[in-house]
Design an enzyme around this catalytic site. Structure first.
Site, PDB file in Angstrom:
ATOM      1  CG  ASP A 411      -1.932   1.051   1.274  1.00  0.00           C
ATOM      2  OD1 ASP A 411      -2.324   1.517   0.195  1.00  0.00           O
ATOM      3  OD2 ASP A 411      -2.339   1.453   2.385  1.00  0.00           O
ATOM      4  CD  GLU A 414      -0.320   5.398  -3.945  1.00  0.00           C
ATOM      5  OE1 GLU A 414       0.165   5.697  -2.841  1.00  0.00           O
ATOM      6  OE2 GLU A 414      -1.051   4.419  -4.120  1.00  0.00           O
ATOM      7  CG  ASP A 488      -8.091   4.565   0.676  1.00  0.00           C
ATOM      8  OD1 ASP A 488      -7.995   3.326   0.772  1.00  0.00           O
ATOM      9  OD2 ASP A 488      -7.262   5.347   1.161  1.00  0.00           O
TER      10      ASP A 488
HETATM   11  C1  GLC Z   1      -4.650   3.364   2.891  1.00  0.00           C
HETATM   12  C2  GLC Z   1      -5.143   2.147   2.158  1.00  0.00           C
HETATM   13  C3  GLC Z   1      -6.170   1.429   2.993  1.00  0.00           C
HETATM   14  C4  GLC Z   1      -5.553   1.079   4.339  1.00  0.00           C
HETATM   15  C5  GLC Z   1      -5.028   2.325   5.032  1.00  0.00           C
HETATM   16  C6  GLC Z   1      -4.279   2.006   6.311  1.00  0.00           C
HETATM   17  O1  GLC Z   1      -5.668   4.298   3.018  1.00  0.00           O
HETATM   18  O2  GLC Z   1      -5.649   2.462   0.893  1.00  0.00           O
HETATM   19  O3  GLC Z   1      -6.649   0.290   2.335  1.00  0.00           O
HETATM   20  O4  GLC Z   1      -6.490   0.457   5.142  1.00  0.00           O
HETATM   21  O5  GLC Z   1      -4.160   3.023   4.177  1.00  0.00           O
HETATM   22  O6  GLC Z   1      -3.198   1.194   6.071  1.00  0.00           O
END
Ligand code: GLC
Length: 764
Positions: A411, A414, A488
């Site tokens: 995650d 980017e 998200d």
């Molecule tokens: C980001 C991710 C989400 C995750 C959060 C905490 O917002 O897209 O899926 O739960 O970070 O790690």
């Protein structure tokens, strides 16, 4: 500069048309030559262009950066195909050079230099540059304009909000963490894939702008569209089709095809930001069992770590991670931890210390490191563009693999940074395997490289078992390493609706394993929404329910009553449908054609389906029409010509028309094409449990025949790549007394399927 107030509509914003001003046109051809490497070189007054065939239907046309020779040598780890020695017939006319293969003719007009692509068989002009062609901008940008016809439609472009056809839109590619709002004008999301498919009637062709800088596609014009990149070369691939499936096949032959996922990755997955302790995880799994809801994986979001340090477990919350993982694994359930790129800048933390001491982090030209704020606060970021950092990072995953973990969730890659630009400074200088390049150039590839490092590191450690990697960010080619989820989203009906065209376009862009957070990530879900979303999710390639801390909990039973029953029914159904779904992943691995398909892929001649965003095909035989609005108990479905069976009622329906179908809360309309043998499995609680029986469901065609493919392999190793798989074509015909006569033609016999028995279920 984007502003969130009325400044955005300040009069100064207007009248600045995207113009050719400040750009230097490519000018006229001065010299044409054939190079030793098979490329054709056009030296023009405004730049140098190379034309290189990668096959009969694929050609690369590259305008070098200002004043420079085109650079074709570096594949940036994106290209997996090499140019092919195809026979190219060269015709030098007074005003143009024609380069022709058996499929494609590239015509390069000399003055001014303009490139046009023709179908070599029919002679039809597919697309060409018009009044304006390729050009260089004053500050290193490159752009080109191409003519577009009134009937042209545009698909692909990776992960984009909005509907299926992108005609009329202005799209920009810059990997961005967008917590909100994901609406039709949010055009930069987490994944950048500068590839698109043009459909004109049933004729398709494709374009890949192979440039990793920020790129933009302006399809808002009337008769021309514009492609633009903020730097680098104007490097394009053209794919001649002729069908849409051919185009996707050609693009994925170039950028690679997704491996067949481990079977468990296709089961139902449950996530939450966060399941914070081992007790909470155990409890969760217990409820799944009690409620008789199948489950294959549980995710650990950022709270499992010690102070958000990747490659650690918090000792209080998870005192014995290996024990927990083994305990769940014995019940057929896997654990997938999140791993973000940000490494806490804490000299007492070994990952930071090692990385800093051995030059693994991103930094500036003066040697200082780039630090950014993310969950662990001040953090350093691995330079995944470099082999040594990728290996180091990949090897760190022994920490997880040795505890029995086979899947990793990447995650924030980017990369997302909590600052104004939302990302890393653009003048960070990446090592890039010995070809230093700025973050401005490689930003869009950061998540791709992280997925590569993660996937390869896990593969090294898993000793022949398939890793599963889920990524938020990516670039063309990411399908070779990871599944993509759409980030998200929110618990809005609009986001359920949008998940369908988003995943369809991702599939067309080479990424077959894709899904959205079922139930919605942010905002509060509700029973009806969760029920409808679970129905749709069960038929999307990747199936995970996930939600954020602030949101109301949304595990399948959270709203009780009918919503819970519906969620259970569809999660169970997912497992029933796995044999068919799994076979589609094998097909995607072989051909690049996605699992979840827009209708035009299967019915290109039917203009009524070219813009359809709210129904999709699962493979070539099943049509799914999710309900994406509250309070709806009937839905309008378009069935293309041919006969169809309503999966729920067995009613036979003639297609070529719109129908209104009953869709009470427990029913998501599903239709099976007449003439299909659909392989389904008897129910089970996870993919580790044996399949009691393979059921072959026969849906007769009008003349009493049906066929389908059954694919199986061990679901866990890479042996399928060496032929250890089983595939058969089942052909059914109706006997005189109406009985079904089945013949199985074995296509490949390298694996012995483990299902207990086979049953035949004839419908109609
Ligand atoms: C980001 C991710 C989400 C995750 C959060 C905490 O917002 O897209 O899926 O739960 O970070 O790690």
């Amino acid at each position: 500069m984007a502003a969130d107030n009325s400044l955005a509509i300040h009069p100064d914003q207007y009248g600045k048309k995207i113009a050719a001003e400040g750009f230097t046109d490519i000018g006229s051809v001065k010299a044409f030559s054939r190079e030793g490497d098979g490329a054709f070189r056009f030296a023009c007054t405004g730049g140098i262009v190379s034309v290189l065939f990668y096959g009969e239907s694929v050609v690369r046309v590259t305008l070098g950066a200002a004043g420079e020779e085109p650079e074709l040598g570096r594949d940036k780890h994106v290209l997996v195909a090499r140019p092919e020695a195809v026979e190219v017939r060269v015709l030098e006319r007074d005003d143009a050079v024609e380069l022709t293969t058996d499929a494609l003719r590239v015509v390069v007009r000399q003055a001014p230099m303009r490139v046009a692509y023709y179908d070599a068989v029919t002679g039809e002009l597919l697309v060409g540059e018009g009044g304006r062609g390729m050009m260089h901008g004053a500050s290193g940008e490159v752009a080109s304009y191409r003519a577009m016809r009134a009937e042209d439609r545009f698909y692909g472009f990776g992960e984009k909000a909005g509907f299926l056809d992108k005609r009329g839109e202005k799209l920009s590619m810059w990997n961005t963490d967008v917590y909100a709002p994901h609406n039709p004008e949010t055009n930069e999301l987490y994944v950048s894939i500068p590839f698109f498919l043009t459909l004109r009637g049933s004729r398709a062709f494709g374009t890949f702008l192979f440039n990793t800088f920020k790129t933009a596609f302006d399809l808002s014009g009337v008769d021309e569209y514009r492609m633009h990149a903020e730097g680098g070369q104007f490097d394009t691939f053209f794919f001649a089709g002729p069908t849409a499936k051919d185009v996707v096949g050609q693009y994925t032959a170039l950028t690679g095809r997704a491996p067949i996922p481990p079977k468990w990755a296709l089961g139902y997955h449950q996530s939450r930001y966060s399941y914070e302790t081992d007790a909470e995880v155990r409890d969760l799994v217990r409820v799944f069992k009690e409620k008789n809801i199948p489950l294959d994986a549980v995710y650990l979001d950022i709270h499992y770590m010690h102070g958000y340090r990747v490659f650690t477990f918090d000792r209080d919350r998870f005192p014995d991670p290996a024990g927990l993982i083994a305990e769940l694994r014995a019940q057929g359930i896997r654990v997938i931890p999140i791993v973000d790129p940000g490494v806490k800048a804490d000299p007492a933390y070994s990952v930071f210390r090692e990385g800093a001491a051995s030059g693994k982090f991103c930094g500036f030209a003066d040697g200082s490191l780039f630090y950014g704020q993310v969950w662990p606060e001040k953090s350093a970021f691995p330079d995944f563009t470099d082999e040594s950092a990728r290996e180091w990072w990949g090897d760190l995953h022994a920490f997880y693999a040795d505890k029995g973990i086979e899947g990793i969730w990447n995650d924030m890659n980017e990369p997302s940074v909590f600052n104004e630009s939302k990302t890393m400074d653009l003048d960070v200088l990446h090592r890039n395997d010995g070809h230093p390049a700025t973050h401005k150039e490689l930003h869009n590839q950061y998540g791709f490289f992280m997925s590569k490092a993660t996937y390869e590191g896990m593969a090294r450690r898993l000793a022949g078992r398939r890793p599963f990697v889920l990524t938020r960010a990516g670039y063309s080619g990411v399908q070779r390493y990871a599944a993509v989820w759409t980030g998200d989203n929110r618990s809005f009906w609009e986001h359920l609706e949008m998940s369908v065209p988003m995943c369809l376009n991702l599939g067309l862009s080479g990424v077959p394993l894709c899904g959205a957070d079922v139930g919605g990530f942010a905002h509060d879900s509700n029973g009806e929404l969760l029920a409808r979303w679970t129905q749709a999710g069960a038929f999307l390639p990747y199936f995970r329910n996930h939600s954020e801390m602030k949101a109301i909990r949304q595990e399948p039973w959270m709203f009780g009553g009918e919503a819970e029953d519906v969620a259970r029914k569809y999660i169970q159904l997912r497992y029933r449908w796995l044999p068919y779904l799994y076979g589609l992943f094998a097909e995607a691995n072989r051909t690049g054609v996605p699992v979840m398909r827009p209708l035009f892929l299967e019915f290109p001649d039917d203009g009524a389906v070219h813009g359809l965003s709210d129904q999709f095909m699962l493979g070539s035989r099943v049509l799914v029409a999710p309900v994406v609005r509250p309070g709806v108990t009937k839905r309008l479905v378009y069935l293309p010509a041919g006969e169809w069976y309503n999966y729920w009622t067995d009613e036979k329906i003639a297609g070529g028309t719109h129908i209104v179908v009953d869709a009470p809360l427990d029913t998501m309309p599903i239709f099976v094409r007449a003439g299909t043998v659909l392989p389904l499995a008897t129910p089970r609680m996870n993919t580790e449990q044996p399949v009691e029986a393979l059921e072959l469901h026969v849906y007769w065609s009008a003349n009493g025949t049906a066929e389908g493919t059954v694919y199986e392999d061990d679901g866990i190793s890479f042996a399928y790549g060496e032929g250890a798989s089983y595939e058969e074509l089942v052909v059914a015909s109706r006997g005189e007394d109406g009985e079904a006569i089945l013949r199985a033609d074995v296509v490949r016999d390298g694996y012995e399927p483990k299902w207990g028995e086979r049953r035949v279920v004839a419908h109609g």
